[in-house]
Write an enzyme that holds these catalytic residues in place. Structure first.
Site, PDB file in Angstrom:
ATOM      1  N   HIS A 154     -57.780  -5.232 -14.441  1.00  5.34           N
ATOM      2  CA  HIS A 154     -56.417  -4.901 -14.958  1.00  5.34           C
ATOM      3  C   HIS A 154     -55.537  -4.898 -13.830  1.00  5.34           C
ATOM      4  O   HIS A 154     -54.713  -3.980 -13.615  1.00  5.34           O
ATOM      5  CB  HIS A 154     -56.463  -3.655 -15.714  1.00  5.34           C
ATOM      6  CG  HIS A 154     -55.060  -3.687 -16.297  1.00  5.34           C
ATOM      7  ND1 HIS A 154     -55.046  -2.694 -17.743  1.00  5.34           N
ATOM      8  CD2 HIS A 154     -53.976  -3.881 -16.331  1.00  5.34           C
ATOM      9  CE1 HIS A 154     -53.876  -2.977 -18.069  1.00  5.34           C
ATOM     10  NE2 HIS A 154     -53.020  -3.825 -17.548  1.00  5.34           N
TER      11      HIS A 154
ATOM     12  N   ARG B 154     -54.037  -7.456 -23.542  1.00  4.67           N
ATOM     13  CA  ARG B 154     -54.544  -6.234 -23.722  1.00  4.67           C
ATOM     14  C   ARG B 154     -56.133  -6.525 -24.142  1.00  4.67           C
ATOM     15  O   ARG B 154     -56.491  -7.620 -24.745  1.00  4.67           O
ATOM     16  CB  ARG B 154     -53.934  -5.426 -24.719  1.00  4.67           C
ATOM     17  CG  ARG B 154     -52.657  -4.742 -24.227  1.00  4.67           C
ATOM     18  CD  ARG B 154     -53.040  -3.604 -23.283  1.00  4.67           C
ATOM     19  NE  ARG B 154     -51.472  -2.979 -22.799  1.00  4.67           N
ATOM     20  CZ  ARG B 154     -50.880  -3.205 -21.593  1.00  4.67           C
ATOM     21  NH1 ARG B 154     -51.437  -4.184 -20.734  1.00  4.67           N
ATOM     22  NH2 ARG B 154     -50.133  -2.512 -21.513  1.00  4.67           N
TER      23      ARG B 154
HETATM   24  P1  NDP Z   1     -42.279  -9.581 -24.374  1.00  6.08           P
HETATM   25  O1  NDP Z   1     -41.986  -8.601 -25.344  1.00  6.08           O
HETATM   26  O2  NDP Z   1     -41.268  -9.809 -23.433  1.00  6.08           O
HETATM   27  O3  NDP Z   1     -42.755 -10.770 -25.137  1.00  6.08           O
HETATM   28  C1  NDP Z   1     -43.699 -10.936 -25.962  1.00  6.08           C
HETATM   29  C2  NDP Z   1     -43.943 -12.358 -26.439  1.00  6.08           C
HETATM   30  O4  NDP Z   1     -45.013 -12.358 -27.273  1.00  6.08           O
HETATM   31  C3  NDP Z   1     -42.730 -13.097 -27.227  1.00  6.08           C
HETATM   32  O5  NDP Z   1     -42.450 -14.424 -26.931  1.00  6.08           O
HETATM   33  C4  NDP Z   1     -43.045 -12.906 -28.777  1.00  6.08           C
HETATM   34  O6  NDP Z   1     -42.431 -13.837 -29.373  1.00  6.08           O
HETATM   35  C5  NDP Z   1     -44.679 -13.070 -28.578  1.00  6.08           C
HETATM   36  N1  NDP Z   1     -45.272 -12.644 -29.864  1.00  6.08           N
HETATM   37  C6  NDP Z   1     -45.246 -11.291 -30.091  1.00  6.08           C
HETATM   38  N2  NDP Z   1     -45.983 -11.148 -31.435  1.00  6.08           N
HETATM   39  C7  NDP Z   1     -46.414 -12.168 -31.581  1.00  6.08           C
HETATM   40  C8  NDP Z   1     -47.118 -12.858 -32.842  1.00  6.08           C
HETATM   41  N3  NDP Z   1     -47.398 -12.001 -33.996  1.00  6.08           N
HETATM   42  N4  NDP Z   1     -47.259 -14.143 -32.721  1.00  6.08           N
HETATM   43  C9  NDP Z   1     -46.799 -14.918 -31.859  1.00  6.08           C
HETATM   44  N5  NDP Z   1     -46.275 -14.487 -30.715  1.00  6.08           N
HETATM   45  C10 NDP Z   1     -45.883 -13.235 -30.577  1.00  6.08           C
HETATM   46  O7  NDP Z   1     -43.596  -8.952 -23.601  1.00  6.08           O
HETATM   47  P2  NDP Z   1     -43.896  -9.210 -21.967  1.00  6.08           P
HETATM   48  O8  NDP Z   1     -43.861 -10.921 -21.458  1.00  6.08           O
HETATM   49  O9  NDP Z   1     -43.206  -8.489 -21.085  1.00  6.08           O
HETATM   50  O10 NDP Z   1     -45.349  -8.502 -21.727  1.00  6.08           O
HETATM   51  C11 NDP Z   1     -46.579  -9.489 -22.662  1.00  6.08           C
HETATM   52  C12 NDP Z   1     -47.740  -8.316 -22.548  1.00  6.08           C
HETATM   53  O11 NDP Z   1     -48.368  -8.376 -21.430  1.00  6.08           O
HETATM   54  C13 NDP Z   1     -47.419  -6.919 -22.615  1.00  6.08           C
HETATM   55  O12 NDP Z   1     -47.127  -6.576 -23.699  1.00  6.08           O
HETATM   56  C14 NDP Z   1     -48.687  -6.133 -21.916  1.00  6.08           C
HETATM   57  O13 NDP Z   1     -49.846  -6.053 -22.852  1.00  6.08           O
HETATM   58  C15 NDP Z   1     -49.265  -7.345 -21.311  1.00  6.08           C
HETATM   59  N6  NDP Z   1     -49.085  -7.171 -19.685  1.00  6.08           N
HETATM   60  C16 NDP Z   1     -50.428  -7.202 -18.991  1.00  6.08           C
HETATM   61  C17 NDP Z   1     -50.406  -6.794 -17.776  1.00  6.08           C
HETATM   62  C18 NDP Z   1     -51.756  -7.133 -16.938  1.00  6.08           C
HETATM   63  O14 NDP Z   1     -51.671  -6.555 -15.733  1.00  6.08           O
HETATM   64  N7  NDP Z   1     -52.677  -7.654 -17.364  1.00  6.08           N
HETATM   65  C19 NDP Z   1     -49.227  -6.428 -16.824  1.00  6.08           C
HETATM   66  C20 NDP Z   1     -47.937  -6.457 -17.741  1.00  6.08           C
HETATM   67  C21 NDP Z   1     -48.133  -6.783 -19.101  1.00  6.08           C
HETATM   68  P3  NDP Z   1     -41.103 -13.903 -29.674  1.00  6.08           P
HETATM   69  O15 NDP Z   1     -40.431 -14.446 -28.661  1.00  6.08           O
HETATM   70  O16 NDP Z   1     -40.898 -14.729 -30.888  1.00  6.08           O
HETATM   71  O17 NDP Z   1     -40.568 -12.472 -29.958  1.00  6.08           O
END
Ligand code: NDP
Length: 308
Positions: free
Chosen positions: A271, A223
């Site tokens: 985006h 984001r």
């Molecule tokens: P998930 O919820 O499946 O995965 C999130 C990952 O981030 C997990 O591995 C999690 O760790 C890690 N994480 C979260 N918080 C932290 C932190 N504080 N420190 C370290 N690691 C952290 O999300 P998705 O993969 O489905 O999507 C990720 C993001 O991609 C979405 O939230 C969205 O913002 C963005 N996105 C962008 C798009 C674009 O077109 N640019 C399209 C779609 C999504 P853990 O495994 O330990 O929980």
């Protein structure tokens, strides 16, 4: 449960109405700002109006139309209601393609070739083995996980950083606050695939950039609020960072006079990294409505305490 409100203050979500009614003609589907939205039991959202859930007494389910829920939760009282998001293999595949392009852009030095073209300079950049190019993935969830599962097979050295410890084949894993700096120190290309939460807001800042090796590059597909734009511009101007590929921005569309459009070494995309099809989103919303009607557990429900 028969009323669905399509809630957005930045997009017209009315195109979901025929998709939802094609499968469930009994649903009454209304689009914001129709006042009937406030009587709905299901909110389907992208950037919903601030505080709107608190004005919806019948609300039982909040559903994002995207993988992220940051803008669905921001400025809202969810009253403990379930919040669900979209998880889709095609969405992850689209992100993989985008990240792969960004990896090649820097690894194969296409950034240098393109800068040289603008000055009609013929100069072959010296190439580097993929095994010597270290890609650091921030976030190993649905999207980052597929990237992590693919890049080692293409020969890349891949490091991963997540909140909780993980063991992924072929990936050097780091986690939590203690693992962050060691992860950054071994990363030539930092790829942000994190969700936006209070813990990750502004994470791509001067401290992060300073911990990267000199000449590293950054890709942000999480984001816009993950990035402190001024810090990136400074790190590029000083020569510490080599370049950036940015797909998401705090204000979208990015204002025509925003310096990122014209910062040397920055590639801006609108985006577009990936997006679920409207049909997929509608099918997942309908499936969760049916689960709620049947008293079954919802799928792709967000943990509100974690924020993702
Ligand atoms: P998930 O919820 O499946 O995965 C999130 C990952 O981030 C997990 O591995 C999690 O760790 C890690 N994480 C979260 N918080 C932290 C932190 N504080 N420190 C370290 N690691 C952290 O999300 P998705 O993969 O489905 O999507 C990720 C993001 O991609 C979405 O939230 C969205 O913002 C963005 N996105 C962008 C798009 C674009 O077109 N640019 C399209 C779609 C999504 P853990 O495994 O330990 O929980």
């Amino acid at each position: 449960m028969n009323r669905v409100a399509l809630l957005s203050r930045s997009a017209n979500l009315a195109y979901f109405q025929p998709l939802l009614n094609a499968v469930d003609p009994g649903l009454e589907v209304v689009t914001w700002p129709d006042p009937a939205c406030l009587r709905a039991e299901v909110a389907v959202c992208w950037n919903p109006p601030p505080g709107v859930y608190a004005r919806m007494p019948a609300l039982r389910l909040i559903h994002s139309i995207a993988a992220g829920v940051d803008n669905v939760l921001a400025g809202q009282d969810t009253r403990g209601l379930p919040v669900c998001r979209v998880v889709d293999p095609m969405l992850a595949q689209g992100m993989l393609q985008y990240v792969l392009w960004a990896v090649l852009h820097f690894h194969r030095k296409l950034d240098l070739a393109m800068a040289n073209q603008r000055q009609a300079v013929w100069q072959r950049p010296c190439q580097q083995a993929a095994a010597d190019f270290r890609v650091g993935l921030m976030g190993l969830g649905e999207l980052g996980g597929l990237v992590a599962a693919t890049l080692p097979g293409l020969g890349y050295a891949v490091n991963g950083w997540s909140r909780t410890p993980r063991d992924l084949p072929g990936i050097r894993m780091f986690s939590g606050a203690d693992g962050y700096e060691p992860f950054l120190r071994q990363t030539d290309l930092l790829v942000c695939l994190l969700p936006l939460t209070e813990a990750t807001r502004g994470i791509l800042d001067r401290r992060t950039f300073a911990a990267l090796p000199s000449g590293a590059a950054v890709v942000n597909c999480g984001r816009g609020e993950h990035l402190v734009a001024e810090d990136l511009i400074d790190a590029l101007a000083s020569g510490h960072l080599r370049g950036a590929v940015l797909d998401v921005f705090t204000q979208e569309p990015l204002a025509p006079d925003h310096p990122l459009w014209r910062t040397p070494g920055v590639v801006v995309t609108p985006h577009m990294a990936t997006m679920a099809s409207s049909e997929t989103v509608a099918a997942q919303v309908l499936a969760n409505i049916q689960r709620l009607r049947d008293g079954q557990a919802l799928v792709n429900q967000v943990d509100l305490a974690r924020g993702y």
